[in-house]
Design a protein around this motif. Structure first.
Motif, PDB file in Angstrom:
ATOM      1  N   GLU A  82       0.851  -1.182   0.000  1.00 22.27           N
ATOM      2  CA  GLU A  82       0.000   0.000   0.000  1.00 22.27           C
ATOM      3  C   GLU A  82       0.894   1.242   0.000  1.00 22.27           C
ATOM      4  O   GLU A  82       1.790   1.361   0.826  1.00 22.27           O
ATOM      5  CB  GLU A  82      -0.857  -0.048   1.260  1.00 22.27           C
ATOM      6  N   PHE A  83       0.656   2.135  -0.943  1.00 25.86           N
ATOM      7  CA  PHE A  83       1.380   3.395  -1.028  1.00 25.86           C
ATOM      8  C   PHE A  83       0.374   4.515  -0.793  1.00 25.86           C
ATOM      9  O   PHE A  83      -0.542   4.707  -1.583  1.00 25.86           O
ATOM     10  CB  PHE A  83       2.045   3.534  -2.403  1.00 25.86           C
ATOM     11  N   ILE A  84       0.520   5.230   0.316  1.00 24.61           N
ATOM     12  CA  ILE A  84      -0.412   6.297   0.674  1.00 24.61           C
ATOM     13  C   ILE A  84       0.271   7.642   0.454  1.00 24.61           C
ATOM     14  O   ILE A  84       1.395   7.859   0.927  1.00 24.61           O
ATOM     15  CB  ILE A  84      -0.865   6.180   2.142  1.00 24.61           C
ATOM     16  N   THR A  85      -0.421   8.534  -0.256  1.00 26.37           N
ATOM     17  CA  THR A  85       0.083   9.881  -0.505  1.00 26.37           C
ATOM     18  C   THR A  85      -0.893  10.878   0.118  1.00 26.37           C
ATOM     19  O   THR A  85      -2.102  10.760  -0.044  1.00 26.37           O
ATOM     20  CB  THR A  85       0.243  10.147  -2.007  1.00 26.37           C
ATOM     21  N   TYR A  86      -0.337  11.843   0.828  1.00 22.34           N
ATOM     22  CA  TYR A  86      -1.144  12.820   1.556  1.00 22.34           C
ATOM     23  C   TYR A  86      -1.017  14.193   0.906  1.00 22.34           C
ATOM     24  O   TYR A  86       0.092  14.658   0.623  1.00 22.34           O
ATOM     25  CB  TYR A  86      -0.686  12.895   3.011  1.00 22.34           C
ATOM     26  N   TYR A  87      -2.167  14.832   0.701  1.00 24.19           N
ATOM     27  CA  TYR A  87      -2.250  16.166   0.129  1.00 24.19           C
ATOM     28  C   TYR A  87      -3.052  17.066   1.072  1.00 24.19           C
ATOM     29  O   TYR A  87      -3.640  16.581   2.040  1.00 24.19           O
ATOM     30  CB  TYR A  87      -2.931  16.116  -1.249  1.00 24.19           C
ATOM     31  N   LYS A  88      -3.119  18.335   0.770  1.00 25.46           N
ATOM     32  CA  LYS A  88      -3.813  19.283   1.638  1.00 25.46           C
ATOM     33  C   LYS A  88      -5.272  18.867   1.882  1.00 25.46           C
ATOM     34  O   LYS A  88      -5.732  18.870   3.014  1.00 25.46           O
ATOM     35  CB  LYS A  88      -3.752  20.682   1.034  1.00 25.46           C
ATOM     36  N   ASN A  89      -5.994  18.505   0.828  1.00 22.38           N
ATOM     37  CA  ASN A  89      -7.418  18.198   0.956  1.00 22.38           C
ATOM     38  C   ASN A  89      -7.790  16.799   0.489  1.00 22.38           C
ATOM     39  O   ASN A  89      -8.968  16.535   0.204  1.00 22.38           O
ATOM     40  CB  ASN A  89      -8.257  19.229   0.190  1.00 22.38           C
ATOM     41  N   SER A  90      -6.812  15.915   0.383  1.00 23.03           N
ATOM     42  CA  SER A  90      -7.129  14.556  -0.057  1.00 23.03           C
ATOM     43  C   SER A  90      -6.016  13.586   0.335  1.00 23.03           C
ATOM     44  O   SER A  90      -4.904  13.986   0.656  1.00 23.03           O
ATOM     45  CB  SER A  90      -7.323  14.510  -1.581  1.00 23.03           C
ATOM     46  N   THR A  91      -6.376  12.322   0.285  1.00 22.62           N
ATOM     47  CA  THR A  91      -5.421  11.228   0.470  1.00 22.62           C
ATOM     48  C   THR A  91      -5.627  10.276  -0.697  1.00 22.62           C
ATOM     49  O   THR A  91      -6.765   9.924  -1.016  1.00 22.62           O
ATOM     50  CB  THR A  91      -5.668  10.495   1.800  1.00 22.62           C
ATOM     51  N   LYS A  92      -4.542   9.870  -1.330  1.00 22.32           N
ATOM     52  CA  LYS A  92      -4.629   8.934  -2.455  1.00 22.32           C
ATOM     53  C   LYS A  92      -3.799   7.703  -2.106  1.00 22.32           C
ATOM     54  O   LYS A  92      -2.655   7.825  -1.689  1.00 22.32           O
ATOM     55  CB  LYS A  92      -4.162   9.603  -3.736  1.00 22.32           C
ATOM     56  N   THR A  93      -4.419   6.533  -2.270  1.00 23.88           N
ATOM     57  CA  THR A  93      -3.776   5.282  -1.895  1.00 23.88           C
ATOM     58  C   THR A  93      -3.723   4.361  -3.103  1.00 23.88           C
ATOM     59  O   THR A  93      -4.709   4.202  -3.823  1.00 23.88           O
ATOM     60  CB  THR A  93      -4.558   4.601  -0.745  1.00 23.88           C
ATOM     61  N   PHE A  94      -2.565   3.756  -3.310  1.00 23.03           N
ATOM     62  CA  PHE A  94      -2.337   2.836  -4.418  1.00 23.03           C
ATOM     63  C   PHE A  94      -1.956   1.474  -3.841  1.00 23.03           C
ATOM     64  O   PHE A  94      -1.202   1.402  -2.870  1.00 23.03           O
ATOM     65  CB  PHE A  94      -1.180   3.327  -5.295  1.00 23.03           C
ATOM     66  N   TYR A  95      -2.435   0.396  -4.473  1.00 17.79           N
ATOM     67  CA  TYR A  95      -2.066  -0.963  -4.081  1.00 17.79           C
ATOM     68  C   TYR A  95      -1.336  -1.578  -5.266  1.00 17.79           C
ATOM     69  O   TYR A  95      -1.852  -1.573  -6.388  1.00 17.79           O
ATOM     70  CB  TYR A  95      -3.313  -1.766  -3.709  1.00 17.79           C
ATOM     71  N   PHE A  96      -0.145  -2.107  -5.017  1.00 16.69           N
ATOM     72  CA  PHE A  96       0.733  -2.530  -6.102  1.00 16.69           C
ATOM     73  C   PHE A  96       1.623  -3.681  -5.642  1.00 16.69           C
ATOM     74  O   PHE A  96       1.782  -3.937  -4.452  1.00 16.69           O
ATOM     75  CB  PHE A  96       1.608  -1.353  -6.552  1.00 16.69           C
ATOM     76  N   VAL A 126       2.759  -0.916 -11.886  1.00 13.72           N
ATOM     77  CA  VAL A 126       1.396  -0.505 -12.195  1.00 13.72           C
ATOM     78  C   VAL A 126       0.552  -0.858 -10.975  1.00 13.72           C
ATOM     79  O   VAL A 126       0.713  -1.927 -10.393  1.00 13.72           O
ATOM     80  CB  VAL A 126       0.868  -1.248 -13.437  1.00 13.72           C
ATOM     81  N   PHE A 127      -0.337   0.019 -10.579  1.00 15.02           N
ATOM     82  CA  PHE A 127      -1.169  -0.278  -9.412  1.00 15.02           C
ATOM     83  C   PHE A 127      -2.401  -1.085  -9.814  1.00 15.02           C
ATOM     84  O   PHE A 127      -2.887  -0.984 -10.939  1.00 15.02           O
ATOM     85  CB  PHE A 127      -1.573   1.004  -8.668  1.00 15.02           C
ATOM     86  N   LEU A 128      -2.887  -1.901  -8.887  1.00 12.51           N
ATOM     87  CA  LEU A 128      -4.076  -2.724  -9.117  1.00 12.51           C
ATOM     88  C   LEU A 128      -5.326  -2.131  -8.467  1.00 12.51           C
ATOM     89  O   LEU A 128      -6.443  -2.534  -8.786  1.00 12.51           O
ATOM     90  CB  LEU A 128      -3.860  -4.139  -8.584  1.00 12.51           C
ATOM     91  N   LYS A 129      -5.105  -1.201  -7.560  1.00 11.76           N
ATOM     92  CA  LYS A 129      -6.230  -0.535  -6.904  1.00 11.76           C
ATOM     93  C   LYS A 129      -5.809   0.877  -6.567  1.00 11.76           C
ATOM     94  O   LYS A 129      -4.652   1.119  -6.210  1.00 11.76           O
ATOM     95  CB  LYS A 129      -6.631  -1.285  -5.631  1.00 11.76           C
ATOM     96  N   PHE A 130      -6.767   1.797  -6.696  1.00 15.16           N
ATOM     97  CA  PHE A 130      -6.529   3.200  -6.393  1.00 15.16           C
ATOM     98  C   PHE A 130      -7.715   3.726  -5.600  1.00 15.16           C
ATOM     99  O   PHE A 130      -8.865   3.462  -5.953  1.00 15.16           O
ATOM    100  CB  PHE A 130      -6.372   3.997  -7.691  1.00 15.16           C
ATOM    101  N   LYS A 131      -7.422   4.438  -4.534  1.00 18.07           N
ATOM    102  CA  LYS A 131      -8.480   5.029  -3.724  1.00 18.07           C
ATOM    103  C   LYS A 131      -8.142   6.499  -3.509  1.00 18.07           C
ATOM    104  O   LYS A 131      -7.031   6.835  -3.072  1.00 18.07           O
ATOM    105  CB  LYS A 131      -8.592   4.305  -2.379  1.00 18.07           C
ATOM    106  N   ALA A 132      -9.091   7.379  -3.833  1.00 14.43           N
ATOM    107  CA  ALA A 132      -8.939   8.814  -3.620  1.00 14.43           C
ATOM    108  C   ALA A 132      -9.972   9.244  -2.583  1.00 14.43           C
ATOM    109  O   ALA A 132     -11.167   9.052  -2.794  1.00 14.43           O
ATOM    110  CB  ALA A 132      -9.133   9.577  -4.923  1.00 14.43           C
TER     111      ALA A 132
END
Length: 169
Positions: A82-96, A126-132
């Protein structure tokens, strides 16, 4: 919902040597094409002969921090980090899984628009799942199948006769 109207319910994603082509099953966007040699993303809409392009050297939203958590989810029988990226108004997570669907992160080293350069460098896959996750909505996209196949270079060509204009946000 807004997102089904925007991109439909599903998509077919093909990639080869840093280029990718994504075809949506409905919505306001019918295809997305990225050409590595131009570092541009091209978007088409249904029933339109106009293709809008984005310059991928344009800086994306500032990433505040990121983290990788190993072996967090199994998708299509593949154990994914799981790769989690944090932004000011969102979090985006990738599964790879960088052993199974490995890519060369240098393909996207100048793709700043969506921080694909940083994401590719961290995942090398390449990621298999993405969550925003946004304050008012959570979007999740999950792969339902993977198929290894020969992809013709013509997949990554702009259709002849298309009107090409820069996308204005």
């Amino acid at each position: 919902t807004y997102w089904k109207r925007h991109i439909g319910k599903s998509a077919d994603y093909q990639f080869k040597e840093g280029n990718y082509f994504e075809k949506y099953d409905g919505g306001e966007i019918s295809t997305e094409l990225y050409l590595k040699k131009e570092n541009k993303m091209y978007l088409t809409a249904p029933n339109s002969d106009t293709i809008k392009w984005n310059d991928c050297t344009t800086k994306g939203e500032a990433m505040l921090k990121s983290e990788i958590n190993p072996k967090k989810e199994t998708i299509l029988g593949i154990n994914c980090d799981e790769f989690i990226t944090y932004y000011k108004n969102s979090t985006k997570t990738f599964y790879f899984n960088s052993d199974t669907l490995q890519i060369n992160p240098n393909w996207f080293k100048d793709f700043y628009l969506t921080n694909k350069n940083l994401n590719s460098k961290a995942m090398k896959a390449v990621f298999l799942k993405f969550k925003a996750e946004y304050p008012d909505v959570i979007l999740t996209f999950t792969a339902t199948a993977i198929k290894n196949q020969r992809i013709d270079d013509s997949t990554f060509e702009i259709p002849k006769g298309a009107i090409i204009v820069q996308n204005k946000y």
